[in-house]
Motif scaffolding. Structure first.
Motif, PDB file in Angstrom:
ATOM      1  N   PHE A 104      53.043   0.549  36.046  1.00  0.00           N
ATOM      2  CA  PHE A 104      54.043   1.343  36.760  1.00  0.00           C
ATOM      3  C   PHE A 104      55.414   0.683  36.627  1.00  0.00           C
ATOM      4  CE2 PHE A 104      49.894   2.145  38.541  1.00  0.00           C
ATOM      5  CZ  PHE A 104      49.851   3.535  38.564  1.00  0.00           C
ATOM      6  N   LEU A 105      56.214   1.237  35.727  1.00  0.00           N
ATOM      7  CA  LEU A 105      57.527   0.672  35.447  1.00  0.00           C
ATOM      8  C   LEU A 105      58.467   0.786  36.635  1.00  0.00           C
ATOM      9  CD1 LEU A 105      56.278   1.078  32.578  1.00  0.00           C
ATOM     10  CD2 LEU A 105      58.591   1.497  31.764  1.00  0.00           C
ATOM     11  N   ASP A 106      58.205   1.757  37.520  1.00  0.00           N
ATOM     12  CA  ASP A 106      59.106   1.944  38.652  1.00  0.00           C
ATOM     13  C   ASP A 106      58.604   1.277  39.927  1.00  0.00           C
ATOM     14  OD1 ASP A 106      57.018   3.702  38.724  1.00  0.00           O
ATOM     15  OD2 ASP A 106      58.216   5.506  39.009  1.00  0.00           O
ATOM     16  N   VAL A 121      44.721   9.712  42.512  1.00  0.00           N
ATOM     17  CA  VAL A 121      44.543   8.275  42.717  1.00  0.00           C
ATOM     18  C   VAL A 121      45.646   7.495  42.004  1.00  0.00           C
ATOM     19  CG1 VAL A 121      43.055   6.291  42.239  1.00  0.00           C
ATOM     20  CG2 VAL A 121      42.053   8.415  43.087  1.00  0.00           C
ATOM     21  N   ILE A 122      45.941   7.875  40.767  1.00  0.00           N
ATOM     22  CA  ILE A 122      46.991   7.189  40.009  1.00  0.00           C
ATOM     23  C   ILE A 122      48.344   7.359  40.695  1.00  0.00           C
ATOM     24  CG2 ILE A 122      48.191   7.056  37.797  1.00  0.00           C
ATOM     25  CD1 ILE A 122      45.295   6.031  37.767  1.00  0.00           C
ATOM     26  N   ARG A 123      48.616   8.547  41.179  1.00  0.00           N
ATOM     27  CA  ARG A 123      49.890   8.786  41.873  1.00  0.00           C
ATOM     28  C   ARG A 123      49.975   7.979  43.169  1.00  0.00           C
ATOM     29  NH1 ARG A 123      53.317  12.573  40.270  1.00  0.00           N
ATOM     30  NH2 ARG A 123      52.715  14.020  38.614  1.00  0.00           N
ATOM     31  N   THR A 124      48.853   7.825  43.853  1.00  0.00           N
ATOM     32  CA  THR A 124      48.837   7.010  45.070  1.00  0.00           C
ATOM     33  C   THR A 124      49.151   5.557  44.743  1.00  0.00           C
ATOM     34  OG1 THR A 124      47.222   8.476  46.121  1.00  0.00           O
ATOM     35  CG2 THR A 124      47.433   6.257  47.030  1.00  0.00           C
ATOM     36  N   SER A 139      52.419   3.532  46.229  1.00  0.00           N
ATOM     37  CA  SER A 139      52.104   2.411  47.119  1.00  0.00           C
ATOM     38  C   SER A 139      52.667   1.084  46.630  1.00  0.00           C
ATOM     39  CB  SER A 139      50.584   2.293  47.286  1.00  0.00           C
ATOM     40  OG  SER A 139      50.040   3.492  47.797  1.00  0.00           O
ATOM     41  N   GLY A 140      53.246   1.066  45.433  1.00  0.00           N
ATOM     42  CA  GLY A 140      53.810  -0.175  44.916  1.00  0.00           C
ATOM     43  C   GLY A 140      52.855  -0.997  44.082  1.00  0.00           C
ATOM     44  N   ILE A 141      51.828  -0.352  43.538  1.00  0.00           N
ATOM     45  CA  ILE A 141      50.936  -1.035  42.599  1.00  0.00           C
ATOM     46  C   ILE A 141      51.697  -1.251  41.287  1.00  0.00           C
ATOM     47  CG2 ILE A 141      48.852  -0.744  41.180  1.00  0.00           C
ATOM     48  CD1 ILE A 141      48.139  -1.352  44.040  1.00  0.00           C
ATOM     49  N   GLY A 142      51.529  -2.424  40.678  1.00  0.00           N
ATOM     50  CA  GLY A 142      52.181  -2.681  39.399  1.00  0.00           C
ATOM     51  C   GLY A 142      51.320  -2.282  38.217  1.00  0.00           C
ATOM     52  N   TYR A 143      50.019  -2.474  38.374  1.00  0.00           N
ATOM     53  CA  TYR A 143      49.086  -2.233  37.271  1.00  0.00           C
ATOM     54  C   TYR A 143      47.757  -1.827  37.888  1.00  0.00           C
ATOM     55  CZ  TYR A 143      46.637  -3.384  32.818  1.00  0.00           C
ATOM     56  OH  TYR A 143      45.904  -3.357  31.654  1.00  0.00           O
ATOM     57  N   GLY A 144      47.228  -0.696  37.458  1.00  0.00           N
ATOM     58  CA  GLY A 144      46.008  -0.201  38.082  1.00  0.00           C
ATOM     59  C   GLY A 144      45.102   0.503  37.102  1.00  0.00           C
ATOM     60  N   SER A 145      43.866   0.681  37.527  1.00  0.00           N
ATOM     61  CA  SER A 145      42.891   1.311  36.654  1.00  0.00           C
ATOM     62  C   SER A 145      41.765   1.915  37.477  1.00  0.00           C
ATOM     63  CB  SER A 145      42.327   0.278  35.676  1.00  0.00           C
ATOM     64  OG  SER A 145      41.496   0.896  34.725  1.00  0.00           O
ATOM     65  N   ILE A 146      41.081   2.867  36.871  1.00  0.00           N
ATOM     66  CA  ILE A 146      39.953   3.524  37.524  1.00  0.00           C
ATOM     67  C   ILE A 146      38.689   3.259  36.713  1.00  0.00           C
ATOM     68  CG2 ILE A 146      38.952   5.741  38.171  1.00  0.00           C
ATOM     69  CD1 ILE A 146      41.736   6.747  38.784  1.00  0.00           C
ATOM     70  N   ASN A 147      37.686   2.723  37.377  1.00  0.00           N
ATOM     71  CA  ASN A 147      36.388   2.469  36.751  1.00  0.00           C
ATOM     72  C   ASN A 147      35.436   3.622  37.032  1.00  0.00           C
ATOM     73  OD1 ASN A 147      37.234  -0.049  35.864  1.00  0.00           O
ATOM     74  ND2 ASN A 147      36.414  -1.119  37.649  1.00  0.00           N
ATOM     75  N   HIS A 148      34.620   3.936  36.067  1.00  0.00           N
ATOM     76  CA  HIS A 148      33.591   4.962  36.230  1.00  0.00           C
ATOM     77  C   HIS A 148      32.530   4.746  35.159  1.00  0.00           C
ATOM     78  CE1 HIS A 148      35.425   7.091  32.782  1.00  0.00           C
ATOM     79  NE2 HIS A 148      36.573   6.742  33.335  1.00  0.00           N
ATOM     80  N   PRO A 149      31.337   5.277  35.338  1.00  0.00           N
ATOM     81  CA  PRO A 149      30.266   5.040  34.359  1.00  0.00           C
ATOM     82  C   PRO A 149      30.566   5.710  33.017  1.00  0.00           C
ATOM     83  CG  PRO A 149      29.390   5.864  36.452  1.00  0.00           C
ATOM     84  CD  PRO A 149      30.867   6.058  36.492  1.00  0.00           C
ATOM     85  N   VAL A 150      30.354   4.969  31.949  1.00  0.00           N
ATOM     86  CA  VAL A 150      30.426   5.521  30.592  1.00  0.00           C
ATOM     87  C   VAL A 150      29.146   5.107  29.874  1.00  0.00           C
ATOM     88  CG1 VAL A 150      31.642   5.523  28.386  1.00  0.00           C
ATOM     89  CG2 VAL A 150      32.947   5.445  30.520  1.00  0.00           C
ATOM     90  N   ASP A 151      28.259   6.067  29.659  1.00  0.00           N
ATOM     91  CA  ASP A 151      26.960   5.788  29.045  1.00  0.00           C
ATOM     92  C   ASP A 151      26.830   6.529  27.714  1.00  0.00           C
ATOM     93  OD1 ASP A 151      26.321   4.349  31.359  1.00  0.00           O
ATOM     94  OD2 ASP A 151      25.489   6.127  32.337  1.00  0.00           O
ATOM     95  N   ARG A 152      25.964   5.998  26.855  1.00  0.00           N
ATOM     96  CA  ARG A 152      25.741   6.626  25.553  1.00  0.00           C
ATOM     97  C   ARG A 152      24.304   6.387  25.112  1.00  0.00           C
ATOM     98  NH1 ARG A 152      25.772   4.887  20.245  1.00  0.00           N
ATOM     99  NH2 ARG A 152      26.346   6.475  18.699  1.00  0.00           N
ATOM    100  N   ASP A 153      23.709   7.416  24.539  1.00  0.00           N
ATOM    101  CA  ASP A 153      22.385   7.283  23.936  1.00  0.00           C
ATOM    102  C   ASP A 153      22.580   7.035  22.446  1.00  0.00           C
ATOM    103  OD1 ASP A 153      19.850   7.435  22.916  1.00  0.00           O
ATOM    104  OD2 ASP A 153      19.310   9.300  23.931  1.00  0.00           O
ATOM    105  N   PRO A 154      22.272   5.832  21.945  1.00  0.00           N
ATOM    106  CA  PRO A 154      22.491   5.540  20.527  1.00  0.00           C
ATOM    107  C   PRO A 154      21.557   6.305  19.597  1.00  0.00           C
ATOM    108  CG  PRO A 154      21.362   3.711  21.593  1.00  0.00           C
ATOM    109  CD  PRO A 154      21.734   4.670  22.682  1.00  0.00           C
TER     110      PRO A 154
END
Length: 367
Positions: free
Chosen positions: A22-24, A286-289, A293-308
C-alpha cells in the motif's frame, strides 16, 4: 487503474499471489514524490522493506539499495526470565538491543572492508547506488551505508502471555503493552541511526526455521508454559497467534499499528476458507480494509490444491472433484500449496515441523 486492481484480486484469489503493498500508507506515502517511481515503496516477497535513508536524505529510494543483514531477538525468553516484572523486561530488552546492534556493526565492518572486485555484479555493474563511481579495487564501505542493518523480533504474542497472562488479541492491556514494546525497539534504533548516521531499522522477523528453533531451546530450558512454550513454534513478529479466533477486520485493526513501527518490513495475513474466487467482492473488501487501516503490506491465504493425476485445480478434501480419485487409494498424493512467511515453497511436505504445526493450527477469519 481500478481494472488492474480487480485483476490482481482475481489472480490472488486463485493463485495466492500477488500480495498487496500500500503506497498510500502514511509511512510509505511520506517518501513518495510524484513522477519519481524510485520513491515508491517496494516489499520483498516475505516482507523486507528498504526506503528511508538516515545516511543520505537525498536518496530515500528503493532502487539500488538493500538490507545488509539482520539479527532477531527472542522476546518470549526475555519475558519468561522477567517473571512478570515489566520494568526488568524493558531493561533486559535494551541490553539485548545493544548486543545485537553491536553485532550488526561488527558484521558491517567486515562487509565494508570488501572491494568492488568481491561483488562483480552488484558493485561491478553499478547496480548498488554509488558503486558506478568506484574502481575495481576500491572498498565499498561508504556506498554500503545506503543499506540497512535490521533488528528483528519474534514471539510478541507469547512474550505478552508470559508478562500479563494474555496476548494482544485478547486484552486491551496486552495490546497497549505490545505497542509499547515494539515502539521501544523502534525508538532505540532511530536514536542509534542518528548517532551513527547509518540505517538501523526494525523488522517483524519472517521466521521460517527460527520459530521452531527458539521454541525448542526455550521449552527444554523452561519446560512447558501454557500459552508460551506449549506449541511447536513461536508466533511470527507481531502477529496474533494463528490459532486465536477473531474476524478478519479485528485482526487487521490490531496488527495495523505495528506496520508503522516496523520500518524494515512487516506483513499481515488473513486466512479465508473455501474458494475466494466465488466471492471476489469479499476478497476486495478485505484488501480495502487493509488499505484504510494503515497496513503497509498484506496478503490473503486460502487453500490451493491440485491433483497431479488429472490436473484438477481447486479445493480438494479427501476426494478429487475432477476425477473422483481418493488420496488414500494410491501412492500419489494431492498437492496442497500453502504460504509460509510470504513464500510459496511448494506442498506442505516441504515445510519444517514447526511450520507444519503452525499450518495445522491456523483458523479461518470471518469476513
Amino acid at each position: 487503474n481500478y481494472d488492474l486492481f480487480k485483476l490482481a484480486c482475481r489472480v490472488s484469489a486463485k493463485r495466492l499471489f500477488p500480495n498487496f503493498s500500500f503506497l498510500d500508507a502514511p509511512f510509505n506515502k511520506s517518501y513518495y514524490k510524484e513522477g519519481h517511481p524510485e520513491t515508491e515503496v517496494a516489499y520483498m516477497g516475505c516482507r523486507t522493506r528498504v526506503l528511508g535513508n538516515t545516511f543520505d536524505k537525498n536518496n530515500e529510494i528503493t532502487y539500488g539499495r538493500g538490507n545488509l543483514s539482520f539479527t532477531s531477538i527472542n522476546l518470549p525468553r526475555i519475558a519468561i526470565n522477567s517473571k512478570g516484572n515489566i520494568e526488568w523486561f524493558f531493561e533486559e530488552l535494551e541490553r539485548k538491543m545493544e548486543l545485537v546492534t553491536k553485532q550488526l556493526l561488527d558484521r558491517f565492518q567486515i562487509q565494508a572492508s570488501k572491494t568492488v572486485r568481491n561483488f562483480p555484479f552488484l558493485m561491478g555493474q553499478g547496480i548498488w547506488i554509488g558503486s558506478d563511481k568506484l574502481s575495481t579495487d576500491d572498498k565499498i564501505g561508504e556506498v554500503l551505508k545506503h543499506g540497512t542493518l535490521s533488528v528483528g523480533f519474534i514471539g510478541l504474542a507469547e512474550a505478552l502471555v508470559a508478562l500479563t497472562g494474555s496476548h494482544h488479541g485478547q486484552t486491551v492491556e496486552s495490546r497497549n503493552l505490545g505497542l509499547e514494546i515494539v515502539g521501544f525497539m523502534r525508538d532505540y534504533l532511530d536514536r542509534l541511526s542518528k548517532e551513527k548516521q547509518l540505517n538501523f531499522t526494525l523488522l517483524a522477523t519472517p521466521a521460517e526455521g527460527l520459530s521452531g528453533r527458539f521454541l525448542r531451546i526455550d521449552r527444554k530450558k523452561y519446560g512447558v508454559i501454557p500459552g508460551v512454550t506449549d506449541r511447536d513454534y513461536y508466533t511470527n513478529g507481531f502477529h496474533i497467534p494463528v490459532y486465536f479466533p477473531l474476524s478478519a477486520y479485528e485482526k487487521i485493526q490490531i496488527e495495523a499499528p505495528y506496520h508503522a513501527l516496523t520500518n524494515a518490513g512487516h506483513i499481515t495475513y488473513i486466512e479465508l476458507d473455501g474458494d475466494p474466487n466465488k466471492n471476489l467482492e469479499a476478497f476486495e473488501k478485505v484488501i480495502r480494509t487493509m488499505k484504510e487501516s494503515g497496513i503497509g503490506y498484506g496478503s490473503i491465504n486460502h487453500p490451493v490444491d491440485r491433483d497431479p493425476v488429472c490436473g484438477y485445480n481447486g479445493i480438494i478434501d479427501d476426494e478429487c472433484p475432477g476425477c473422483g480419485r481418493k488420496e488414500k487409494d494410491g501412492p500419489i498424493k494431492f498437492d496442497r500449496i500453502r504460504r509460509i512467511t510470504g513464500y510459496l515453497v511448494g506442498t506442505l511436505d516441504r515445510f519444517n515441523d514447526a511450520k507444519r504445526a503452525e499450518v495445522a493450527d491456523r483458523v479461518k477469519h470471518n469476513v
